[in-house]
Structure formats: C-alpha cells, structure tokens
Design an enzyme around this catalytic site. Structure first.
Site, PDB file in Angstrom:
ATOM      1  CG  HIS A 126      -0.257   0.282   2.426  1.00 21.12           C
ATOM      2  ND1 HIS A 126       0.438  -0.520   3.344  1.00 21.12           N
ATOM      3  CD2 HIS A 126      -0.159   1.589   2.910  1.00 21.12           C
ATOM      4  CE1 HIS A 126       1.002   0.182   4.208  1.00 21.12           C
ATOM      5  NE2 HIS A 126       0.533   1.386   4.122  1.00 21.12           N
TER       6      HIS A 126
HETATM    7  C1  UD1 Z   1      -2.360   5.944   5.669  1.00 21.15           C
HETATM    8  C2  UD1 Z   1      -1.233   6.370   6.303  1.00 21.15           C
HETATM    9  C3  UD1 Z   1      -0.191   5.026   6.300  1.00 21.15           C
HETATM   10  C4  UD1 Z   1      -0.655   3.863   6.738  1.00 21.15           C
HETATM   11  C5  UD1 Z   1      -2.002   3.564   6.001  1.00 21.15           C
HETATM   12  C6  UD1 Z   1      -2.453   2.000   6.296  1.00 21.15           C
HETATM   13  C7  UD1 Z   1      -0.495   8.507   6.457  1.00 21.15           C
HETATM   14  C8  UD1 Z   1       0.451   9.613   5.947  1.00 21.15           C
HETATM   15  N1  UD1 Z   1      -0.495   7.453   5.840  1.00 21.15           N
HETATM   16  O1  UD1 Z   1      -2.127   5.778   4.341  1.00 21.15           O
HETATM   17  O2  UD1 Z   1       1.035   5.314   7.363  1.00 21.15           O
HETATM   18  O3  UD1 Z   1       0.390   2.770   6.780  1.00 21.15           O
HETATM   19  O4  UD1 Z   1      -2.700   4.449   6.217  1.00 21.15           O
HETATM   20  O5  UD1 Z   1      -3.745   1.799   5.620  1.00 21.15           O
HETATM   21  O6  UD1 Z   1      -1.231   8.707   7.379  1.00 21.15           O
HETATM   22  N2  UD1 Z   1      -9.596   5.023   1.446  1.00 21.15           N
HETATM   23  C9  UD1 Z   1     -10.878   4.427   1.455  1.00 21.15           C
HETATM   24  N3  UD1 Z   1     -11.435   4.066   2.557  1.00 21.15           N
HETATM   25  C10 UD1 Z   1     -10.760   4.370   3.653  1.00 21.15           C
HETATM   26  C11 UD1 Z   1      -9.624   4.932   3.805  1.00 21.15           C
HETATM   27  C12 UD1 Z   1      -8.915   5.158   2.735  1.00 21.15           C
HETATM   28  O7  UD1 Z   1     -11.129   4.011   0.510  1.00 21.15           O
HETATM   29  O8  UD1 Z   1     -11.489   4.090   4.934  1.00 21.15           O
HETATM   30  C13 UD1 Z   1      -8.753   5.409   0.210  1.00 21.15           C
HETATM   31  C14 UD1 Z   1      -8.849   6.668  -0.021  1.00 21.15           C
HETATM   32  O9  UD1 Z   1      -9.862   7.160  -0.503  1.00 21.15           O
HETATM   33  C15 UD1 Z   1      -7.671   6.973  -0.777  1.00 21.15           C
HETATM   34  C16 UD1 Z   1      -6.828   5.976  -0.264  1.00 21.15           C
HETATM   35  O10 UD1 Z   1      -7.547   4.763   0.478  1.00 21.15           O
HETATM   36  O11 UD1 Z   1      -7.769   6.910  -2.033  1.00 21.15           O
HETATM   37  C17 UD1 Z   1      -5.498   6.302   0.751  1.00 21.15           C
HETATM   38  O12 UD1 Z   1      -5.892   6.626   1.995  1.00 21.15           O
HETATM   39  P1  UD1 Z   1      -5.044   7.553   2.796  1.00 21.15           P
HETATM   40  O13 UD1 Z   1      -5.612   7.495   4.207  1.00 21.15           O
HETATM   41  O14 UD1 Z   1      -4.931   8.874   2.103  1.00 21.15           O
HETATM   42  O15 UD1 Z   1      -3.616   7.202   3.076  1.00 21.15           O
HETATM   43  P2  UD1 Z   1      -3.163   5.537   3.080  1.00 21.15           P
HETATM   44  O16 UD1 Z   1      -2.507   5.291   1.968  1.00 21.15           O
HETATM   45  O17 UD1 Z   1      -4.170   4.733   3.523  1.00 21.15           O
END
Ligand code: UD1
Length: 401
Positions: free
Chosen positions: A232
């Site tokens: 991820h």
């Molecule tokens: C975040 C953390 C990372 C952690 C990871 C675990 C930061 C900087 N990064 O990264 O350290 O290892 O979480 O999961 O805080 N999304 C969903 N549903 C959700 C949450 C997110 O679909 O409940 C999608 C969002 O729309 C986005 C992507 O996942 O497109 C990334 O989510 P985001 O919270 O921005 O960062 P992570 O990559 O999850």
C-alpha cells in the site's frame, strides 16, 4: 486523571485498543474501593475519520472490542496538507471542550502529527495549561524523508512530553536527536499486546475455509497452503513500473502456491487505473483447482481477526507494511519486505524479516532464501503482551507525584 486517545487510520486501532482495555481494567479494579473514585481514569476516545469505511475502520472496532468513539471528526481522505489541516481544525474544539490531562497519539499517520501539533499549542487557561502529549511507538526511523510517515514520526517525537518506545533502535535514534532521556520510556509494543490478546479468538475465523486455502495432508488433515501479500505504500502502489516489477518478482512463488492479496483501497484503485487486473484472480473464494494451485488472488481488505489468522498460517508473507513486519516476527512467519529500508530493524536482527528492495530479481531471490526458513522463536525485548500496562503505570506515576 483524564486521558484522551486519538485513532485515525487502520494501523492505529490495534495499537490503541490495549491501552484502552488497560484503562478499563484499572477502573474495574478500583470498583468497590471507597477511595477509588479519585484514582479513576476518565477516558475519551477520538476518531478522526482519516479511515472511515467498514473495511478500513468499522470492522476493527468490532474485532478489537473498541468502544464507540466519544468524538468522531469525520475528516476522510484528502491531500496530506488538507487532511492534516482538517484534523487540526476539527480536533482543536474537541480538545478545548474535553481538557484532558494526557493526550495519547499512536504511530505515524497524518492524524498522529495533526493532533500532537494542535495539543502542543493549546492553552486551556491563562497559565498556558495544556495536556501532556504521549507518543506511543516513538523513536522509529527509516531515515527516508520521502516517506510521509517519517516526517510524521520525527515531528511528533519532538512535540511529545512522554515517548513510549517499542525497540532499542528507538532509544538510540531519540538520543541522537537530543531528546532528553527522562522523557523516554522503553515499554515494548502495544500492537503485539493486541496480537497476543486476539491470537486465540482469531482461530475461530473461517477465512481459511472461505478462501479454500488448505490442501489434504496425511490422515485427511487440512494443511494450509498459501502465501500472503500486502502492498500500500505510495512509493510501491502509485508507480506502474514499480508495481509491475514487484508482481514479476512474485511470479515464481505464485506458480508454487496461491498468493492471497487483500488490497488496500489505494492499491486497488491503482490496479484498475494501470489496467493490471488481468494479472490477478479476482474472487472471494477459489472457484476452481487452478486458483488453488497458484496465482495472485486479489481480495478486499480484511478485518483484524481474519488477517491475523491468515498471517499465522501463511508459509510466507510479502509486504511493504510496518506493522506486519512486527506481527510476523512474533508469529515466527518468514517475511519479505518490499522496501529499501525499515524503521523496525529489530524485526531483521531478532525476527523473521528480510529487506528485499523493489526489483524483480531482488524480490525473487529474497523469497527463495526465505522459503522454508524456520523461526528461532526469539521475540524482541518487552514484546510480551504487557506493554499497555507499562504505559499506564508511567502515566499514573506522572500524576501521583
Ligand atoms: C495511511 C497512512 C499510512 C498507513 C496506512 C494504512 C498517512 C500519511 N498514511 O495511508 O501510514 O500505513 O494509512 O492503511 O497517514 N480509502 C478508502 N477507505 C478508507 C480510507 C482510505 O477507500 O477508509 C482510500 C482513500 O480514498 C485514498 C486511499 O485509500 O484513495 C489512501 O488513503 P489515505 O488515508 O490517504 O492514505 P493511506 O494510503 O491509507
């Protein structure tokens, strides 16, 4: 004493749950003691909503027996700056309203730094009173400032009043950055508290049979036969060439056994965008013998107990996650980390982890070396399932004196 704990994203939930359980246990022990009420700890749980859906958040509250959040900020996804700013903007009024004595933040996500920063500058009264900031999982360093988490770790540690460290490298890193010793407490790893607390319960998960991951062994026993993959990190998931080189590195393993890939939403979106769907089987259960023999099987993100059960019985785990390097170390499962660095070196020194980098050949070679490696059974110091109690003892000491 009043403690406020912040959770925001998936890897926070299993780190915070044991601390909240320890607070409840402390209060339960005081029940019936006539002088107990003055030592009772009031607890407020804040969920920023950085992760918000059933798979990334709600299922973890259920699996880890977490109480319903007292405050839900509903921040959601956005760019780093907007997400961090939005958490700060929404967290400040909650902090002013609740006025806790201690703010606990865990890990290295955007919610961690945002809430620590809001608390470091708050004043509850004209004397400038503010909560003590306690950082759980302090001191970890990858020395790679291109990782957003590394920025979050460094800044949170420099704002914190109490730094709870998981492994010895953390003590060295904090000393090298000039953090005074008296702020730092080597307590162990609360993520491992959760693992030890829920290992047995995870055995009742039906995920192995749901995904048809066993083969027939002698005496008609069912033997688990699969590897597990998670990816991820933006550096791996957001770049088509890197993602392809990782998948190529997994090809040989995928010919020997199925590789189960519960894909994070970020990775899932990229696979569609890069039109890489054809590289995977996409199903929730194996539909035929070919899937049982091998290939990479893309499944939706899993809950805590299902994932723990899958880790525990996998022949090998390939990952770019931080926490999974630690969990496989405790479970004695060989782990191949597809990154150039790790902020958790103890998982390599004591545990079952190796760093593979992100090229096809380095990943394939690391998988060959790790296949069948047996754990020595060694576990890092203080990863004994009692870290949350040590943290609570330190917090109680701070307010007893
Ligand atoms: C975040 C953390 C990372 C952690 C990871 C675990 C930061 C900087 N990064 O990264 O350290 O290892 O979480 O999961 O805080 N999304 C969903 N549903 C959700 C949450 C997110 O679909 O409940 C999608 C969002 O729309 C986005 C992507 O996942 O497109 C990334 O989510 P985001 O919270 O921005 O960062 P992570 O990559 O999850």
């Amino acid at each position: 004493m009043k403690i406020m704990t912040v959770v925001g994203a998936r890897p926070n939930f299993m780190k915070a749950a044991p601390i909240i359980a320890a607070i409840h246990e402390h209060n339960a022990q005081l029940a019936g003691d006539p002088r107990g009420s003055s030592r009772e700890i009031r607890h407020v749980l804040v969920h920023t909503g950085q992760h918000y859906d059933q798979a990334m958040s709600d299922s973890f509250f259920a699996d880890l027996n977490l109480p319903h959040p007292d405050v839900y900020l509903g921040v959601g996804s956005a760019s780093h700056a907007v997400q961090t700013a939005e958490v700060m903007r929404q967290f400040e009024p909650a902090l002013l309203r609740e006025q806790p004595d201690v703010l606990i933040v865990v890990g290295d996500v955007n919610s961690t730094i945002a809430c620590a920063l809001a608390a470091a500058k708050i004043s509850f009264d004209s004397s400038g009173r503010r909560p003590l900031i306690a950082h759980v999982e302090a001191g970890l360093r990858s020395f790679d400032r291109a990782m957003p988490e590394e920025i979050n770790r460094i800044l949170t540690d420099h704002l914190a009043d109490l730094l709870f460290v998981t492994e010895e490298s953390g003590l060295r890193n904090l000393a090298a950055e000039g953090i005074p010793d008296d702020k730092v407490h080597f307590v162990g790893n609360t993520m491992i508290d959760s693992l030890r607390a829920y290992e047995k319960k995870a055995e009742s998960s039906t995920i192995l049979s749901d995904l048809k991951l066993t083969v027939d062994g002698p005496d008609c026993t069912a033997i688990p036969h699969y590897a597990l993959l998670t990816l991820h990190r933006p550096a791996n998931a957001d770049n088509r060439d890197v993602l392809l080189s990782i998948l190529d590195g997994l090809e040989e393993l995928a010919r020997e056994c199925p590789i189960i890939f519960p894909a994070h939403p970020r990775t899932w979106h990229r696979i569609q965008e890069f039109r890489l769907d054809t590289r995977f089987h996409q199903s929730t259960a194996a539909s035929g013998d070919s899937e049982r023999r091998g290939g990479i099987r893309l499944v939706k993100p899993l809950g805590y107990l299902d994932f723990l059960q899958l880790m525990k019985h996998a022949c090998l785990v390939v990952t770019d996650s931080g926490g999974i390097q630690e969990e496989t170390t405790c479970l004695g499962i060989p782990c191949v980390t597809v990154r150039e660095n790790t902020e958790r070196p103890v998982t390599i020194e004591v545990g079952t982890n190796v760093l593979a980098g992100i090229t096809t050949t380095s990943i394939r070679d690391a998988i060959r070396r790790q296949a069948g490696v047996k754990s020595t059974g060694a576990v890092p110091e203080k990863w004994d399932g009692r870290t949350a109690n040590r943290i609570l003892d330190v917090l109680i000491d701070c307010f007893d004196t």
